[in-house]
Design an enzyme around this catalytic site. Structure first.
Site, PDB file in Angstrom:
ATOM      1  N   HIS A  28      -4.662   0.164 -10.791  1.00  0.00           N
ATOM      2  CA  HIS A  28      -4.348  -1.212 -10.404  1.00  0.00           C
ATOM      3  C   HIS A  28      -4.052  -2.098 -11.597  1.00  0.00           C
ATOM      4  O   HIS A  28      -3.296  -3.067 -11.480  1.00  0.00           O
ATOM      5  CB  HIS A  28      -5.499  -1.823  -9.595  1.00  0.00           C
ATOM      6  CG  HIS A  28      -5.536  -1.375  -8.175  1.00  0.00           C
ATOM      7  ND1 HIS A  28      -6.178  -0.237  -7.771  1.00  0.00           N
ATOM      8  CD2 HIS A  28      -4.975  -1.915  -7.063  1.00  0.00           C
ATOM      9  CE1 HIS A  28      -6.023  -0.096  -6.458  1.00  0.00           C
ATOM     10  NE2 HIS A  28      -5.305  -1.092  -6.005  1.00  0.00           N
ATOM     11  N   GLY A  29      -4.672  -1.801 -12.726  1.00  0.00           N
ATOM     12  CA  GLY A  29      -4.414  -2.651 -13.893  1.00  0.00           C
ATOM     13  C   GLY A  29      -5.099  -2.113 -15.123  1.00  0.00           C
ATOM     14  O   GLY A  29      -6.098  -1.414 -15.039  1.00  0.00           O
TER      15      GLY A  29
END
Lengths: 476, 383
Positions: free
Chosen positions: A324-325
């Protein structure tokens, strides 16, 4: 260009739809590919050549990894090399800045000088199209599907504009036959457009409205936030991320359907989940399916001991968080969910199944919401600040901004609408199975069409208004 | 059923084609009020395309060029007003809805809530400069008037709803309170517009601010102008004409400044918010010497109405207005041009005036003069 932009709504989409409609069937994939290239090239022109090169590489490599085509060792080596090439690109573009930043910090902590490094620009949608490519290669390697017959079809699979930037993650095996032949019907166009309008409404009317509430709260320091407002902010974020993401998925699925493609569902009212295991069967379903198929199961899944299963879950969710990041926040978020899934494996889910439904739902929602703090906060320290404030143990807050600048009447209304839509059992089924269609639901289904038109109008009005912030007089 | 679905598909694609269809017709409320940096279609350049700047500009230009754009903005604002009692779904909207149908300029709420109180030391410095300027002008036989104008939330605190207030803040000391105390302390005379207009309101039972505007109405501006004239007369050898403002019922016709916030609000049905404004008779009493002093005014948008009153009543001869000390307006002639603070010939401007009026709003007292005072002191000191 995003789906909720005027350029897409009033130029790109109607133009592509019109051209597609009049194009002979044999050339329709090419039309969609050209449109997708233009779509991505408009948003990320510097990445497009790299992406097209990557697609060409995958297409030609895929011929070498079909079972039986070449020797097993060579097949394995080519497959591994292809996956490494794709993953390396993802690792470099998405995680190099994070990795270099952490190494640099560590070096500085020991008295060294910080590393000089020019930040790498993150290509749009790289997390999604990398997974698509790995899914394609993996399914061919395992013999689940044969390589695409045409480089146009394969490139279209990767670049198809409805799902290119924000998913859903579509496995090639699920859509391969649709590239060769797909049905176009009034039903599909109707359902696709209705779905698109609902998705647009979810994103623009609910998610974006709550977004400004979230932003104004998170911009305050914890000494100015207070326990109640912190909870309002984080609950608003829970709804914002859900309606934003699921809205975008609805638009993607709807658009694909207009062009004759049937994508699988990506959300199924996740906030009605009774426990974390249930939550991950309802939230970003395409991602959890991908992680299960390509990470969890290859690691051993739940076939080993309880300890081994727990480790597999943790690793899967740590990677999921990282996907996601590139920051510690997402790693912690992944670990948080991994921990609760492990607890479910240890028996926690039985407790939730025995409890009254509303208690299990509420508890799961609150715990998931707490996890979202890590997702939204800028740093780990910021996240812990927010959590401390939410617990009531933070410093006493001194409100310095009027309430309306933090949440106005519209924000309050959207929060209530979001809660109603998320929790009410009769509201917004994410998908309508044809087996569920009865004569009693006929009128309800028909009501969706005028509601969709109204949502479209309201959404475009809101988009126009938010983009227009005039001054009374010229500013010098 | 199939016909229904086809009808829906046609309807939606018609909506998508609306921009093109509307090119042939004019939708209600197509033109929007207010000023923005117009989304311009920038010329294509590879570098700006690669960086994404071209795309941003092109998308903004495309959206703003759609014939339905203005209608959509107004529709959203109108629905926000009807449904949620707020003026816009845009969190950056510059207008908010207050009590009693009053529109309020958002930027004044910071001062109202004491969120941006200027430092005392800064205000002390400004007051010292004002004293110096006043004395320098007096030495040259020129009149000086400092006008501290008021704003709607300050004048009508009750129009600010509770959700736009920070508890307890309005009762605290703000910039104006500190500034006015310093002015009195240092003997710098000024017109306290709030106090003056409160007296007018009480005496005449009349509104001072229109519900739909951010500035005082013409009747209030007349009284302010009259007060300026009365402060000028004793300072000039030849005196100055005086102005008398008498209430004469109501008018339904709105001036541009009566509805400036309404224009900015951009709603579909603005008529519902408009209220009648006071009508008045303004009578000029010429100076006994017959002189019509020349005026130099430096200030904000609150000066426009003063200038209009002066233009109609010819109270002063030559009028020069330096809007935020960035734009010069000269009457008679009506010429306007942008000026640069650093290079504007302040000495010449002072030479061609007999009266200097500096206006500042009580919300922004820390910006008094907008750079003019220092330049003026500098110019006068060199003579």
């Amino acid at each position: 260009m995003v789906f909720s932009s005027f350029l897409f709504l009033f130029l790109f989409f109607p133009l592509v739809a019109a051209v597609y409609l009049v194009t002979p069937a044999a050339l329709r994939n090419l039309v969609l590919l050209i449109a997708s290239v233009l779509f991505y090239g408009w948003g990320a022109p510097q990445v497009l050549p790299f992406l097209l090169l990557g697609c060409t590489f995958d297409y030609y490599v895929s011929g070498w990894i079909v079972p039986g085509r070449v020797g097993e060792r060579a097949r394995k080596a080519v497959f591994a090399a292809a996956v490494i090439v794709n993953l390396s690109a993802l690792l470099y573009f998405k995680y190099a800045n994070f990795f270099i930043g952490e190494v640099s910090r560590a070096v500085a902590a020991f008295g060294g000088s910080r590393l000089s490094w020019e930040a790498v620009v993150l290509p749009l949608g790289i997390s999604f199209f990398t997974f698509h490519k790995i899914s394609y290669l993996g399914d061919i390697y395992r013999g689940k599907v044969t390589p695409s017959r045409s480089i146009i079809d394969y490139t279209l699979y990767i670049l198809f504009f409805p799902q290119l930037i924000a998913g859903p993650i579509i496995r090639f095996a699920d859509v391969a036959s649709q590239f060769d032949a797909r049905v176009h019907s009034i039903d599909d166009i109707f359902e696709g457009l209705v779905r698109f309008c609902f998705g647009l409404g979810k994103k623009v009317l609910i998610a974006d409205s709550l977004g400004s509430v979230v932003d104004s709260h998170f911009a305050l320091s914890s000494s100015k936030l207070g326990c109640g407002p912190a909870w309002i902010a984080v609950v608003s974020y829970s709804f914002q991320i859900y309606f934003d993401f699921s809205g975008y998925s609805d638009m993607a699925i709807g658009l694909a359907r207009v062009f004759g493609f049937r994508f699988k569902e990506n959300f199924n009212r996740p906030y009605r989940a009774l426990n974390f295991t249930d939550f991950w069967r309802r939230w970003h379903i395409s991602l959890s399916n991908f992680m299960r198929e390509y990470v969890y199961i290859p690691l051993g899944g739940n076939r080993g001991t309880l300890l081994r299963t727990s480790i597999n879950l943790w690793v899967t969710f740590l990677l999921s968080g990282l996907w996601h990041g590139a920051s510690w926040n997402f790693i912690v978020w992944g670990a948080y969910h991994g921990a609760f899934l492990t607890l479910d494996k240890l028996g926690l889910h039985r407790l939730s199944e025995k409890s009254p439904r509303w208690i299990a739902m509420s508890a799961t929602f609150i715990l998931v919401t707490v996890g979202w703090v890590f997702f939204r906060a800028d740093t780990l320290a910021h996240a812990f600040d927010i959590l401390t404030t939410m617990s009531g143990l933070g410093p006493r807050s001194i409100p310095l901004k009027p309430r309306a600048f933090i949440i106005d009447n519209r924000g309050i209304a959207m929060l209530l609408v979001a809660a109603l839509v998320s929790f009410a059992p009769w509201c917004m089924k994410e998908h309508s199975d044809s087996s569920e269609r009865t004569s009693s639901t006929f009128h309800l289904r028909m009501l969706r069409a005028p509601v969709a038109l109204v949502l479209f109008l309201l959404s475009t009005a809101a988009l126009a208004s938010r983009g227009y912030t005039p001054f009374l007089y010229f500013k010098f | 059923m199939r016909a229904f679905k086809i009808a829906f598909i046609v309807a939606l694609f018609t909506l998508l084609a609306l921009p093109l269809l509307c090119s042939f017709a004019t939708a209600r409320g197509a033109d929007l009020g207010g000023v923005t940096k117009r989304g311009r279609s920038a010329p294509f350049a590879l570098s700006s395309f690669v960086s994404g700047i071209y795309q941003q500009q092109a998308e903004t230009h495309f959206a703003r060029s759609l014939p339905v754009y203005g209608f959509l903005v107004r529709l959203d604002n109108q629905l926000s007003l009807w449904g949620f009692n707020v003026l816009s779904s845009n969190p950056k909207s510059r207008v908010v809805l207050g009590n009693g149908g009053h529109l309020i300029e958002r930027s004044y709420l910071a001062s109202f809530n004491r969120q941006s109180v200027p430092s005392r030391s800064r205000l002390v410095a400004i007051v010292k400069e004002l004293k110096v300027l006043k004395d320098l002008l007096a030495q040259r036989g020129k009149a000086f008037v400092l006008l501290v104008s008021t704003n709607k939330p300050s004048f009508y605190p009750d129009v600010v709803p509770s959700w736009y207030r920070v508890d307890g803040a309005p009762e605290k000391q703000g910039g104006f309170e500190i500034f006015s105390a310093l002015l009195r302390e240092r003997g710098v005379d000024f017109i306290d517009a709030r106090a003056l207009l409160k007296a007018v309101e009480e005496r005449d039972r009349v509104s001072i601010f229109p519900p739909t505007g951010t500035h005082w109405n013409d009747y209030a501006a007349c009284h302010i102008t009259a007060e300026i004239a009365s402060r000028v007369a004793p300072q000039l050898v030849g005196g100055a004409p005086q102005l008398q403002c008498t209430l004469d019922g109501e008018r339904l016709k709105q001036t541009d400044q009566d509805v400036d916030l309404l224009r900015l609000a951009n709603v579909l049905f603005p008529e519902s918010l408009i209220r009648p404004a006071p009508r008045f008779i303004a009578k000029v009493h010429p100076a006994t010497s017959g002189s019509k002093p020349r005026l130099l005014m430096v200030g904000t948008s609150f000066c426009w109405q003063i200038l209009q009153i002066l233009n109609r009543r010819a109270l002063f001869g030559y009028r020069e207005f330096l809007y935020y000390f960035q734009r010069q307006v000269i009457v008679p002639g009506g010429s306007q041009r942008s000026i640069k603070k650093e290079s504007f010939d302040v000495a010449a401007a002072l030479d061609r005036s007999d009266v200097v009026v500096i206006e500042v709003n009580e919300a922004y007292v820390h910006r008094t003069g907008y750079g003019f005072i220092e330049r003026a002191i500098d110019a006068l000191s060199k003579e």
